[in-house]
Design a protein around this motif. Sequence first.
Motif, PDB file in Angstrom:
ATOM      1  N   SER A   1       0.834  -1.204   0.000  1.00 16.25           N
ATOM      2  CA  SER A   1       0.000   0.000   0.000  1.00 16.25           C
ATOM      3  C   SER A   1       0.870   1.255   0.000  1.00 16.25           C
ATOM      4  CB  SER A   1      -0.925   0.020   1.224  1.00 16.25           C
ATOM      5  OG  SER A   1      -0.171   0.208   2.406  1.00 16.25           O
ATOM      6  N   THR A   2       0.227   2.348  -0.401  1.00 15.57           N
ATOM      7  CA  THR A   2       0.865   3.664  -0.408  1.00 15.57           C
ATOM      8  C   THR A   2       0.124   4.553   0.572  1.00 15.57           C
ATOM      9  OG1 THR A   2       1.384   3.401  -2.738  1.00 15.57           O
ATOM     10  CG2 THR A   2       1.488   5.621  -1.880  1.00 15.57           C
ATOM     11  N   ARG A   3       0.876   5.434   1.262  1.00 18.69           N
ATOM     12  CA  ARG A   3       0.234   6.386   2.177  1.00 18.69           C
ATOM     13  C   ARG A   3       0.898   7.749   2.018  1.00 18.69           C
ATOM     14  NH1 ARG A   3       0.779   4.407   7.921  1.00 18.69           N
ATOM     15  NH2 ARG A   3       2.938   4.327   7.296  1.00 18.69           N
ATOM     16  N   PHE A   4       0.106   8.779   2.241  1.00 22.13           N
ATOM     17  CA  PHE A   4       0.668  10.127   2.334  1.00 22.13           C
ATOM     18  C   PHE A   4       0.225  10.699   3.671  1.00 22.13           C
ATOM     19  CE2 PHE A   4       0.948  14.740   1.551  1.00 22.13           C
ATOM     20  CZ  PHE A   4       2.245  14.806   1.055  1.00 22.13           C
ATOM     21  N   LEU A   5       1.194  11.116   4.491  1.00 23.98           N
ATOM     22  CA  LEU A   5       0.903  11.655   5.823  1.00 23.98           C
ATOM     23  C   LEU A   5       1.432  13.077   5.928  1.00 23.98           C
ATOM     24  CD1 LEU A   5       1.869   8.424   6.171  1.00 23.98           C
ATOM     25  CD2 LEU A   5       1.208   8.887   8.507  1.00 23.98           C
TER      26      LEU A   5
ATOM     27  N   ALA B   1      -5.106  13.206   0.816  1.00 24.35           N
ATOM     28  CA  ALA B   1      -4.567  13.720   2.087  1.00 24.35           C
ATOM     29  C   ALA B   1      -4.583  15.251   2.093  1.00 24.35           C
ATOM     30  CB  ALA B   1      -3.156  13.192   2.319  1.00 24.35           C
ATOM     31  N   SER B   2      -4.348  15.864   0.930  1.00 23.72           N
ATOM     32  CA  SER B   2      -4.408  17.332   0.828  1.00 23.72           C
ATOM     33  C   SER B   2      -5.832  17.824   1.109  1.00 23.72           C
ATOM     34  CB  SER B   2      -3.960  17.797  -0.566  1.00 23.72           C
ATOM     35  OG  SER B   2      -2.625  17.396  -0.815  1.00 23.72           O
ATOM     36  N   LYS B   3      -6.824  17.080   0.587  1.00 23.05           N
ATOM     37  CA  LYS B   3      -8.233  17.430   0.863  1.00 23.05           C
ATOM     38  C   LYS B   3      -8.536  17.270   2.356  1.00 23.05           C
ATOM     39  CE  LYS B   3     -10.200  15.941  -3.587  1.00 23.05           C
ATOM     40  NZ  LYS B   3     -10.952  14.827  -4.209  1.00 23.05           N
ATOM     41  N   ALA B   4      -8.015  16.183   2.941  1.00 24.77           N
ATOM     42  CA  ALA B   4      -8.257  15.924   4.375  1.00 24.77           C
ATOM     43  C   ALA B   4      -7.639  17.016   5.238  1.00 24.77           C
ATOM     44  CB  ALA B   4      -7.673  14.561   4.764  1.00 24.77           C
ATOM     45  N   LEU B   5      -6.479  17.532   4.806  1.00 23.17           N
ATOM     46  CA  LEU B   5      -5.825  18.612   5.551  1.00 23.17           C
ATOM     47  C   LEU B   5      -6.709  19.863   5.527  1.00 23.17           C
ATOM     48  CD1 LEU B   5      -3.168  19.426   7.052  1.00 23.17           C
ATOM     49  CD2 LEU B   5      -2.347  20.313   4.866  1.00 23.17           C
ATOM     50  N   GLU B   6      -7.257  20.167   4.355  1.00 21.60           N
ATOM     51  CA  GLU B   6      -8.122  21.349   4.238  1.00 21.60           C
ATOM     52  C   GLU B   6      -9.436  21.144   5.000  1.00 21.60           C
ATOM     53  OE1 GLU B   6      -8.119  22.881   0.110  1.00 21.60           O
ATOM     54  OE2 GLU B   6      -6.317  23.910   0.842  1.00 21.60           O
ATOM     55  N   ALA B   7      -9.928  19.902   5.010  1.00 24.63           N
ATOM     56  CA  ALA B   7     -11.155  19.605   5.778  1.00 24.63           C
ATOM     57  C   ALA B   7     -10.912  19.800   7.273  1.00 24.63           C
ATOM     58  CB  ALA B   7     -11.607  18.174   5.499  1.00 24.63           C
ATOM     59  N   ALA B   8      -9.634  19.638   7.683  1.00 25.69           N
ATOM     60  CA  ALA B   8      -9.282  19.828   9.099  1.00 25.69           C
ATOM     61  C   ALA B   8      -8.985  21.301   9.414  1.00 25.69           C
ATOM     62  CB  ALA B   8      -8.072  18.967   9.448  1.00 25.69           C
TER      63      ALA B   8
ATOM     64  N   ASP C   1       3.192  17.746  11.793  1.00 22.86           N
ATOM     65  CA  ASP C   1       3.616  19.052  12.307  1.00 22.86           C
ATOM     66  C   ASP C   1       4.980  18.901  12.981  1.00 22.86           C
ATOM     67  OD1 ASP C   1       3.231  17.991  14.850  1.00 22.86           O
ATOM     68  OD2 ASP C   1       1.478  19.210  15.336  1.00 22.86           O
ATOM     69  N   LYS C   2       5.449  19.947  13.661  1.00 26.26           N
ATOM     70  CA  LYS C   2       6.818  19.942  14.209  1.00 26.26           C
ATOM     71  C   LYS C   2       7.002  18.950  15.356  1.00 26.26           C
ATOM     72  CE  LYS C   2       8.248  23.391  16.780  1.00 26.26           C
ATOM     73  NZ  LYS C   2       8.562  24.752  17.303  1.00 26.26           N
ATOM     74  N   TYR C   3       5.881  18.477  15.940  1.00 25.52           N
ATOM     75  CA  TYR C   3       5.971  17.512  17.046  1.00 25.52           C
ATOM     76  C   TYR C   3       5.739  16.077  16.570  1.00 25.52           C
ATOM     77  CZ  TYR C   3       5.306  21.922  19.487  1.00 25.52           C
ATOM     78  OH  TYR C   3       5.436  23.224  19.924  1.00 25.52           O
ATOM     79  N   ALA C   4       5.544  15.893  15.259  1.00 28.01           N
ATOM     80  CA  ALA C   4       5.218  14.593  14.646  1.00 28.01           C
ATOM     81  C   ALA C   4       3.776  14.170  14.904  1.00 28.01           C
ATOM     82  CB  ALA C   4       6.184  13.485  15.089  1.00 28.01           C
ATOM     83  N   ASN C   5       2.901  15.141  15.204  1.00 27.77           N
ATOM     84  CA  ASN C   5       1.467  14.853  15.206  1.00 27.77           C
ATOM     85  C   ASN C   5       1.019  14.696  13.750  1.00 27.77           C
ATOM     86  OD1 ASN C   5       1.051  15.160  18.066  1.00 27.77           O
ATOM     87  ND2 ASN C   5       1.290  17.364  17.751  1.00 27.77           N
ATOM     88  N   ILE C   6       0.144  13.723  13.501  1.00 29.94           N
ATOM     89  CA  ILE C   6      -0.351  13.513  12.132  1.00 29.94           C
ATOM     90  C   ILE C   6      -1.620  14.346  11.946  1.00 29.94           C
ATOM     91  CG2 ILE C   6      -1.253  11.812  10.486  1.00 29.94           C
ATOM     92  CD1 ILE C   6       0.456   9.707  12.030  1.00 29.94           C
ATOM     93  N   LEU C   7      -1.572  15.286  11.005  1.00 26.82           N
ATOM     94  CA  LEU C   7      -2.696  16.205  10.780  1.00 26.82           C
ATOM     95  C   LEU C   7      -3.644  15.705   9.694  1.00 26.82           C
ATOM     96  CD1 LEU C   7      -0.514  19.396  10.905  1.00 26.82           C
ATOM     97  CD2 LEU C   7      -1.990  18.560  12.715  1.00 26.82           C
ATOM     98  N   ALA C   8      -3.113  14.895   8.766  1.00 27.77           N
ATOM     99  CA  ALA C   8      -3.951  14.344   7.689  1.00 27.77           C
ATOM    100  C   ALA C   8      -3.215  13.151   7.102  1.00 27.77           C
ATOM    101  CB  ALA C   8      -4.193  15.392   6.600  1.00 27.77           C
ATOM    102  N   GLU C   9      -3.989  12.205   6.598  1.00 29.93           N
ATOM    103  CA  GLU C   9      -3.358  11.046   5.944  1.00 29.93           C
ATOM    104  C   GLU C   9      -4.353  10.377   5.021  1.00 29.93           C
ATOM    105  OE1 GLU C   9      -2.543   7.532   8.422  1.00 29.93           O
ATOM    106  OE2 GLU C   9      -3.618   8.542  10.053  1.00 29.93           O
ATOM    107  N   HIS C  10      -3.812   9.622   4.070  1.00 31.53           N
ATOM    108  CA  HIS C  10      -4.652   8.800   3.195  1.00 31.53           C
ATOM    109  C   HIS C  10      -3.837   7.591   2.778  1.00 31.53           C
ATOM    110  CE1 HIS C  10      -8.272   8.189   0.815  1.00 31.53           C
ATOM    111  NE2 HIS C  10      -7.487   7.715  -0.151  1.00 31.53           N
TER     112      HIS C  10
END
Length: 533
Positions: free
Chosen positions: A19-23, A67-74, A26-35
């Motif tokens: 599988s492929t993922r895009f994550l 993942a870019s869409k998910a980031l904007e949704a967040a 942020d600077k603390y390694a929190n995941i803000l969006a992924e797919h």
Amino acid sequence: MANLKQGEFVGSLDCGTTSTRFLVFDKYANILAEHQLEYPQYYPEPSWHEQDADELMESCDACITEASKALEAAGWAKESIKVIGITNQRESAVAWSRKTGKPLCRLIVWDDSRTKNTVAHFEHKLETVGIEVAPGEFKKGAEGVQALRKISGLPLSTYFSAMKLRWMIAHHENVSKAHDEDDLMFGTVESWIVYRLTGGTQANLHITDATNASRTLLMNLATLEWDPVLLKFFELKDSVLPKIVSSSEVYGELAYGPLKGVKIGGLAGDQQAALVGNKCLKQGEAKCTYGTGAFLLFCTGEDIVQSGHGLLSTVAYRDGNNKPIYALEGSISVAGSAIKWLRDSMKMVSSAAEVNTLAESVPNTGGVYFVTAFSGLLAPYWDPGAAGMLIGLSAYTTPAHIALATIEANAFQTRAILESMKLDSNADLKHLKVDGGMTNGDKVMSVLADLGGFTVIRPEMRESTALGSALLAGSAVRLHGWDISHPETLAEVNTKGSLEFTPAMAEPEREKRWQGWKRAVERSKGWEEGVDE
């Protein structure tokens, strides 16, 4: 969408075996969006494993878009992603046309062992002709084997990319023709992804980073350049090979999609990326990633340590123009894929998680051992002819015993690598830091601690592979002040807690089980012999 927040984030494209993922971190390694998306696998013959390079690329593009869409949704603007890193399944071989930019055949996956006869051919060549280490000076037999390992850090094996490329040239007429006519572009998976993301034939960016190049059998481990001695031995032209670059620098920009214009700043093979993601950046630090296969890396600093006990010398990472950092590696070809086999091929369970439940229902394996040599055995045994074997079966055996034996195989193979590492490094690892999908199961971890006899440390945030390529990319542009060569700059990254699993098994029982495993491995060896084609 005008009220979206602006941040400073780093993206990571993680192209694994299935599988492929895009994550987005942020600077603390929190995941803000992924797919994440699985992509098709092809098994046209026993021991063959192929993928379609175009389908793989489609999954990469879709993951970046979603993942870019998910980031904007967040609530964050996609422009918050300042740089991306790429990490990939290593050794898998891609061949494409310089003229058209299209694949010439399906890519051959790292765990494919069709090249047994190709390996036998070059073993025979080493034995009889030898390898020409200087004009007119040939090293043969055991000396030839040592010379090959000294230059590349690797033994002859179906595992490494040069064998797969030689097979493609021998068995695909269009690949052979492209090689002869200088139309062939060859690379590991990250080479193909970078080539496509940056515009394909328009930019013609053909690069590989030192960590991936160190898994081909073609790179000189000391100079980090393609070695003419190796190219001559394997009968390959240097025109087909990508330029070797560092693991952390700006290589180019995305040519299309929602992140068009964003820089690519980090490249690393998945296991080296996991080493960086675990912040094992100094000599003596180690991690093991349990995914499709399992890979244990032990950082040796600026020194190349040549293993005398079946481990590989490899590049851990190279930060820009700084000196490379090296590692010893032990590779297990089958880990999580054995659980997938129980689920998909044997239909013993309906989900991977169910294997844990099934294994917990019995106190032991009832004397069953499962040598999961589906494509031979890698470290520290290096036997391409070894075959998968269930031994110790009786009328008493149930699927629960086989499930537990599958989990135990993973622990025994890890111990075998750690025993070798101990002999090579004179260091006794008291704990092992782990990550990867297989580590989600507590049963897998407790069995590992029991049969290994060491403490297993499982971090709460286990996306180490993706994080590693993100840190390399962020470091290239000094995002958040990150600098891979100065680990103290990463102090705020991934400081969440971890869980420890300590051994509960008595030492005499552990030793008895270990001796049983060693007997089982001996019986699985040499089942299929390679023939010089």
